[in-house]
Design a protein around this motif. Sequence first.
Motif, PDB file in Angstrom:
ATOM      1  N   ALA A 249      19.652  -9.392  -6.458  1.00  0.00           N
ATOM      2  CA  ALA A 249      21.261 -10.030  -6.316  1.00  0.00           C
ATOM      3  C   ALA A 249      21.204 -10.829  -5.373  1.00  0.00           C
ATOM      4  O   ALA A 249      22.208 -11.468  -4.909  1.00  0.00           O
ATOM      5  N   THR A 250      20.325 -10.917  -4.253  1.00  0.00           N
ATOM      6  CA  THR A 250      20.406 -11.807  -2.901  1.00  0.00           C
ATOM      7  C   THR A 250      19.107 -12.606  -3.087  1.00  0.00           C
ATOM      8  O   THR A 250      18.153 -12.386  -3.285  1.00  0.00           O
ATOM      9  N   ASP A 251      19.598 -14.047  -2.292  1.00  0.00           N
ATOM     10  CA  ASP A 251      18.573 -15.007  -2.371  1.00  0.00           C
ATOM     11  C   ASP A 251      17.605 -14.789  -1.084  1.00  0.00           C
ATOM     12  O   ASP A 251      16.567 -15.312  -1.091  1.00  0.00           O
ATOM     13  N   THR A 252      18.085 -14.026  -0.030  1.00  0.00           N
ATOM     14  CA  THR A 252      17.165 -13.697   0.992  1.00  0.00           C
ATOM     15  C   THR A 252      16.682 -12.238   0.856  1.00  0.00           C
ATOM     16  O   THR A 252      17.773 -11.388   1.250  1.00  0.00           O
ATOM     17  N   GLN A 253      15.643 -11.893   0.935  1.00  0.00           N
ATOM     18  CA  GLN A 253      15.458 -10.544   1.092  1.00  0.00           C
ATOM     19  C   GLN A 253      14.426 -10.441   2.350  1.00  0.00           C
ATOM     20  O   GLN A 253      13.589 -11.135   2.828  1.00  0.00           O
ATOM     21  N   ILE A 254      15.018  -9.227   3.229  1.00  0.00           N
ATOM     22  CA  ILE A 254      14.104  -8.912   4.401  1.00  0.00           C
ATOM     23  C   ILE A 254      13.688  -7.706   4.053  1.00  0.00           C
ATOM     24  O   ILE A 254      14.374  -6.857   3.485  1.00  0.00           O
ATOM     25  N   ALA A 255      12.239  -7.319   4.089  1.00  0.00           N
ATOM     26  CA  ALA A 255      11.569  -6.027   4.014  1.00  0.00           C
ATOM     27  C   ALA A 255      11.142  -5.509   5.463  1.00  0.00           C
ATOM     28  O   ALA A 255      10.624  -6.285   6.073  1.00  0.00           O
ATOM     29  N   VAL A 256      11.737  -4.459   5.846  1.00  0.00           N
ATOM     30  CA  VAL A 256      11.454  -3.893   7.085  1.00  0.00           C
ATOM     31  C   VAL A 256      10.359  -2.709   7.061  1.00  0.00           C
ATOM     32  O   VAL A 256      10.609  -1.935   6.184  1.00  0.00           O
ATOM     33  N   ALA A 257       9.017  -2.717   7.643  1.00  0.00           N
ATOM     34  CA  ALA A 257       8.253  -1.575   7.445  1.00  0.00           C
ATOM     35  C   ALA A 257       7.632  -1.413   8.764  1.00  0.00           C
ATOM     36  O   ALA A 257       7.017  -2.424   9.548  1.00  0.00           O
ATOM     37  N   GLY A 258       7.106  -0.129   8.884  1.00  0.00           N
ATOM     38  CA  GLY A 258       6.330   0.152  10.141  1.00  0.00           C
ATOM     39  C   GLY A 258       4.815  -0.422   9.798  1.00  0.00           C
ATOM     40  O   GLY A 258       4.639  -0.592   8.833  1.00  0.00           O
ATOM     41  N   VAL A 259       4.209  -0.758  10.797  1.00  0.00           N
ATOM     42  CA  VAL A 259       2.938  -1.563  10.704  1.00  0.00           C
ATOM     43  C   VAL A 259       1.831  -0.442   9.806  1.00  0.00           C
ATOM     44  O   VAL A 259       1.053  -0.964   9.198  1.00  0.00           O
ATOM     45  N   GLU A 260       2.234   0.747   9.991  1.00  0.00           N
ATOM     46  CA  GLU A 260       1.392   1.896   9.567  1.00  0.00           C
ATOM     47  C   GLU A 260       1.281   1.808   8.093  1.00  0.00           C
ATOM     48  O   GLU A 260       0.635   2.445   7.146  1.00  0.00           O
ATOM     49  N   LYS A 261       2.492   1.119   7.406  1.00  0.00           N
ATOM     50  CA  LYS A 261       2.469   1.208   5.854  1.00  0.00           C
ATOM     51  C   LYS A 261       1.463   0.286   5.235  1.00  0.00           C
ATOM     52  O   LYS A 261       1.542   0.226   3.974  1.00  0.00           O
ATOM     53  N   ILE A 262       0.745  -0.502   5.840  1.00  0.00           N
ATOM     54  CA  ILE A 262      -0.045  -1.276   5.234  1.00  0.00           C
ATOM     55  C   ILE A 262      -1.342  -0.658   4.733  1.00  0.00           C
ATOM     56  O   ILE A 262      -2.045   0.113   5.607  1.00  0.00           O
ATOM     57  N   VAL A 263      -1.632  -0.807   3.460  1.00  0.00           N
ATOM     58  CA  VAL A 263      -2.784  -0.322   2.924  1.00  0.00           C
ATOM     59  C   VAL A 263      -3.629  -1.576   2.365  1.00  0.00           C
ATOM     60  O   VAL A 263      -3.168  -2.613   2.133  1.00  0.00           O
ATOM     61  N   PRO A 264      -5.105  -1.638   2.249  1.00  0.00           N
ATOM     62  CA  PRO A 264      -5.926  -2.823   1.962  1.00  0.00           C
ATOM     63  C   PRO A 264      -5.406  -3.166   0.664  1.00  0.00           C
ATOM     64  O   PRO A 264      -5.402  -4.430   0.775  1.00  0.00           O
ATOM     65  N   SER A 265      -5.425  -2.452  -0.607  1.00  0.00           N
ATOM     66  CA  SER A 265      -5.519  -3.179  -1.780  1.00  0.00           C
ATOM     67  C   SER A 265      -4.484  -2.692  -2.611  1.00  0.00           C
ATOM     68  O   SER A 265      -4.041  -1.422  -2.381  1.00  0.00           O
ATOM     69  N   VAL A 266      -3.901  -3.198  -3.715  1.00  0.00           N
ATOM     70  CA  VAL A 266      -3.018  -2.811  -4.634  1.00  0.00           C
ATOM     71  C   VAL A 266      -3.717  -1.482  -5.234  1.00  0.00           C
ATOM     72  O   VAL A 266      -2.955  -0.428  -5.403  1.00  0.00           O
ATOM     73  N   GLU A 267      -4.861  -1.608  -5.548  1.00  0.00           N
ATOM     74  CA  GLU A 267      -5.394  -0.226  -6.261  1.00  0.00           C
ATOM     75  C   GLU A 267      -5.374   0.720  -5.394  1.00  0.00           C
ATOM     76  O   GLU A 267      -5.225   2.002  -5.865  1.00  0.00           O
ATOM     77  N   ASP A 268      -5.374   0.805  -4.140  1.00  0.00           N
ATOM     78  CA  ASP A 268      -5.189   1.880  -3.173  1.00  0.00           C
ATOM     79  C   ASP A 268      -3.913   2.901  -3.553  1.00  0.00           C
ATOM     80  O   ASP A 268      -3.662   3.961  -2.944  1.00  0.00           O
ATOM     81  N   LEU A 269      -2.976   2.090  -4.188  1.00  0.00           N
ATOM     82  CA  LEU A 269      -1.679   2.785  -4.300  1.00  0.00           C
ATOM     83  C   LEU A 269      -1.601   3.885  -5.303  1.00  0.00           C
ATOM     84  O   LEU A 269      -0.661   4.679  -5.314  1.00  0.00           O
ATOM     85  N   HIS A 270      -2.454   3.850  -6.195  1.00  0.00           N
ATOM     86  CA  HIS A 270      -2.602   4.714  -7.168  1.00  0.00           C
ATOM     87  C   HIS A 270      -2.749   6.313  -6.583  1.00  0.00           C
ATOM     88  O   HIS A 270      -1.644   6.987  -7.465  1.00  0.00           O
ATOM     89  N   PRO A 271      -3.475   6.766  -5.928  1.00  0.00           N
ATOM     90  CA  PRO A 271      -2.975   8.244  -5.503  1.00  0.00           C
ATOM     91  C   PRO A 271      -1.768   8.451  -4.966  1.00  0.00           C
ATOM     92  O   PRO A 271      -1.201   9.423  -5.121  1.00  0.00           O
ATOM     93  N   PHE A 272      -1.319   7.476  -4.252  1.00  0.00           N
ATOM     94  CA  PHE A 272       0.122   7.779  -3.652  1.00  0.00           C
ATOM     95  C   PHE A 272       1.200   7.819  -4.720  1.00  0.00           C
ATOM     96  O   PHE A 272       2.083   8.607  -4.610  1.00  0.00           O
ATOM     97  N   VAL A 273       0.873   6.965  -5.560  1.00  0.00           N
ATOM     98  CA  VAL A 273       2.158   6.957  -6.659  1.00  0.00           C
ATOM     99  C   VAL A 273       1.957   8.477  -7.265  1.00  0.00           C
ATOM    100  O   VAL A 273       3.061   8.669  -7.903  1.00  0.00           O
ATOM    101  N   GLU A 274       0.789   8.886  -7.683  1.00  0.00           N
ATOM    102  CA  GLU A 274       0.703  10.135  -8.237  1.00  0.00           C
ATOM    103  C   GLU A 274       1.339  11.319  -7.442  1.00  0.00           C
ATOM    104  O   GLU A 274       1.958  12.227  -8.017  1.00  0.00           O
ATOM    105  N   LEU A 275       1.090  11.154  -5.863  1.00  0.00           N
ATOM    106  CA  LEU A 275       1.635  12.160  -5.224  1.00  0.00           C
ATOM    107  C   LEU A 275       3.038  12.020  -4.946  1.00  0.00           C
ATOM    108  O   LEU A 275       3.545  13.227  -4.419  1.00  0.00           O
ATOM    109  N   ILE A 276       3.542  11.089  -4.476  1.00  0.00           N
ATOM    110  CA  ILE A 276       4.666  10.805  -3.537  1.00  0.00           C
ATOM    111  C   ILE A 276       5.975  11.707  -4.034  1.00  0.00           C
ATOM    112  O   ILE A 276       6.473  12.424  -3.281  1.00  0.00           O
ATOM    113  N   GLY A 277       6.149  11.379  -5.171  1.00  0.00           N
ATOM    114  CA  GLY A 277       7.464  12.213  -6.025  1.00  0.00           C
ATOM    115  C   GLY A 277       7.136  13.523  -6.107  1.00  0.00           C
ATOM    116  O   GLY A 277       8.204  14.316  -5.800  1.00  0.00           O
ATOM    117  N   LYS A 278       5.990  13.896  -6.513  1.00  0.00           N
ATOM    118  CA  LYS A 278       5.591  15.230  -6.808  1.00  0.00           C
ATOM    119  C   LYS A 278       5.778  16.242  -5.260  1.00  0.00           C
ATOM    120  O   LYS A 278       6.338  17.172  -5.316  1.00  0.00           O
TER     121      LYS A 278
END
Lengths: 738, 167
Positions: A229-258
Amino acid sequence: MSSDSREAKATRIRHLLRTEGDAVQRNTQTFNQGRYDAVAELEAYEEYRDQARSIKERAIEILPELVDEVTAAVEENGGTVYLADDAADANRYIQEVVADAEAETVVKSKSMTTEELEVNHALEADGVDVWETDLGEFVLQLADEAPSHIVAPAIHKSREGIAELFREQFDPDERLETAEDLTMFAREFLGERIREADVGMTGANFVTADSGSIALVTSEGNARKTVTATDTQIAVAGVEKIVPSVEDLHPFVELIGKSGTGQDITSYVSLLTPPVDAPSLDRDPDTPLAPETANDREFHLVLVDNGRTEMREDDQLRETLYCIRCSACANSCANFQSVGGHAFGGETYSGGIATGWEAGVHGYDSAAEFNDLCTGCTRCVNACPVKIDIPWINNVVRDRLNRGADEGRFEFVYDELVPDEEPGGIDLQKRLFGNYETLAKLGSATAPVSNWVGELAPVRSLLERVVGIDERRSLPEFQRETLRGWYRARGPRVSAADADREVVLYPDAYTNYVDADRGKAAVRVLEALNVHVRIPSVGESGRAPLSQGMIDTADEQASQVYGALAEHIDAGRDVVVIEPSDLAMFQREYEKLLPERSFERLRDGSYEILEYVYGCLENGADPTTLRAPERPIAYHAHCQQRTLGLERYTTAVFGELGCDVIESDVECCGMAGSFGYKSQYYELSMDVGDRLRDQFTSPTAQDRLVVASGTSCEEQLGALLERDAAHPVEVLDPGRRS
Amino acid sequence: MESDVIGTFESALQEVDVRLERTTAADARGVLTDLLEPPAVGVPLPFDGVSLPEAVETEPTPDELEAATTGITAVEFAVADYGSVAIRSSPVGEEPISLYADVHVAVVAASDVLPDMKATFERLGDDARNGADTVLATGPSATADMGALVTGAHGPKAVHAVVIEDR
């Protein structure tokens, strides 16, 4: 800690138990049970945990490279990256972006990192309206309260409380009663704010360096609207949130909600590569959405350091940066279940891992506020999806706090009693409990006089005032005859030559000086299984000092224990341990205190007593030589024993002897070693204990024999119930006088 | 094999209270017409031989978007074992249309139903590196922040999935 500050702490905890305890308990226990159920159905759970752990280890190791990579990727996508040194720096940048957008209203989706920055205050000081669109955060914004939980921030609020708050704030035409009424009212109110807003601010659960994407894990849909809904997006993240690749997200998506709230997956996992490609909604409400307006969007990624680089260089705090903020350590924590994050939390973060975060981003004073609430029960250890040793981080911070403390006034008298390796200035209460073995030795040598003196009213009152041992607790009664003394006089009944196996029975301080009976029972049980028993002189495992954050003392004791046991292990003798908290030292914490090979030898050569009995029976020993339990049993395993997965041997042995056993499923009894003796925590300890009391006074459990593996669990059960608890080995003791 | 994946998808959807309709390209329009509750907004469907019912507004204004009861979009793919649909955010507006309407009708080709998250992230890797924005949506929007679980927090209150079996 002075007597006054102990009283102030007790008062604060009492207040939270009364006002927020019920809601916090209900919600955290639901999340915690949800986690157990959800991960039980995830076949590759441990595999994903290993993957998640190694991805985070590597990401933090190469973090500077990842920052460069993500910066290049975001810029190529048409966005901007700002690397902020600290909160003030981040806020200044965000304020500039908001001013450049000429925004009057900013809408936010949930982000703990923006709480850490206190960015709302900074923007409001510029006259900008800031609205939290996550419904929990919205409630807290209206109530002007801090989050009590990192995932479900308003967990301490009841529906009735929220209804009252909305009545006061909005005076709505219709009466808002149900959760549905309240949700729809908030949806509509916030929908208008979202429509007005010019800037949308989100956090990021993950940032992928290869694509310049952010991943948002949400359920309400407010993050989606905040971005769209907004034209300007700001995303704020600690530097530790960076992972190398998109594929790396897979285990986290399996784990985080559970791991967090026990959901298989949250309603929305957004993988955005901003600026996003949706048409702008920030145009004339009567003109159709136009594809070309998608190009008008702006994106700013604010990567926040704020102490994280220093944490990364700190061998002990580094692990904190692997945290994905799922809240499993909060939900699985017995103390947290009772008081929530308003007691078990610092300036921003709450729960077990918060000690690391607060020490790293806000400093040790903030960590000191709640660090003692981690009792080291280790129930969070198996719950953490990235396998962080959260209790160890708490110990390390406690140790550092001890070292930073002022010199105490009682040092000169106290040093004799407490011959630890610690610097002066450490809290008297911590030193007393940390030197339990010395006290026990002295108490035993002078028993029964020491017990009479200990129970004298003026002495108890002095103990409470000076050291903070709660007067409502009964003190352990020291015995003149130690286990070792008894065994020396009695001698073995199964000779080494005739025995099937040889065992070194570890004489922990409590068994040796206070409850020699359970040690005697252990000897008789082992001998009944044709085992030759030795009880050499071995010192305290280091559990007591470690639990008080006295790591040097624990380290020294670990070395001595290993020195005393190594030859026995080399001679092929099995080390058998009665007290689970000491066994857990050998099997877990010694990894941090001993050389790797020494740790592995002791770990592989040591057994919990019922685990050992089980092994003997499996290898052909005759179960009829043991005493079969005469009554059905209600069994409470020790928290650290359960983390090691060892409670099953106790129930298996009872089962083999034809006994009906039910088990408690509380995370901890609440006593947790010395914790429940401390006057500032007595009421919390009893509140945690209430859950165990409820289970063992239920109709199915009330007539059963109460059995517990841990010393402090036995003490706590004695205080909670009208019947005493016995150690499993006492139940099986063929020489027991019934 | 394929029917197994769709079966898995169907039972995973049931867990999150989403009904799945199986149809063919030829019958899709009729199925969508039955599911549609006006006012409806939508994005033209990319499947050969499938078009939206006439009642669907494909060029809504922001006001019409907010007022919509039904939002119909194709989804990029679906994840069978989680019952998720992958909403691609592109300039034609799938993201706002699937988000603002009370009911999202997600249309997916059977050949785009992936078995699991592993396959999902293998596919999303290149998509994201090419700049795509994707939302994995599982069931309706939900919150428990007001003291009990409520669906339809900020996003849709209900979701329907339509699988086009011959696409």
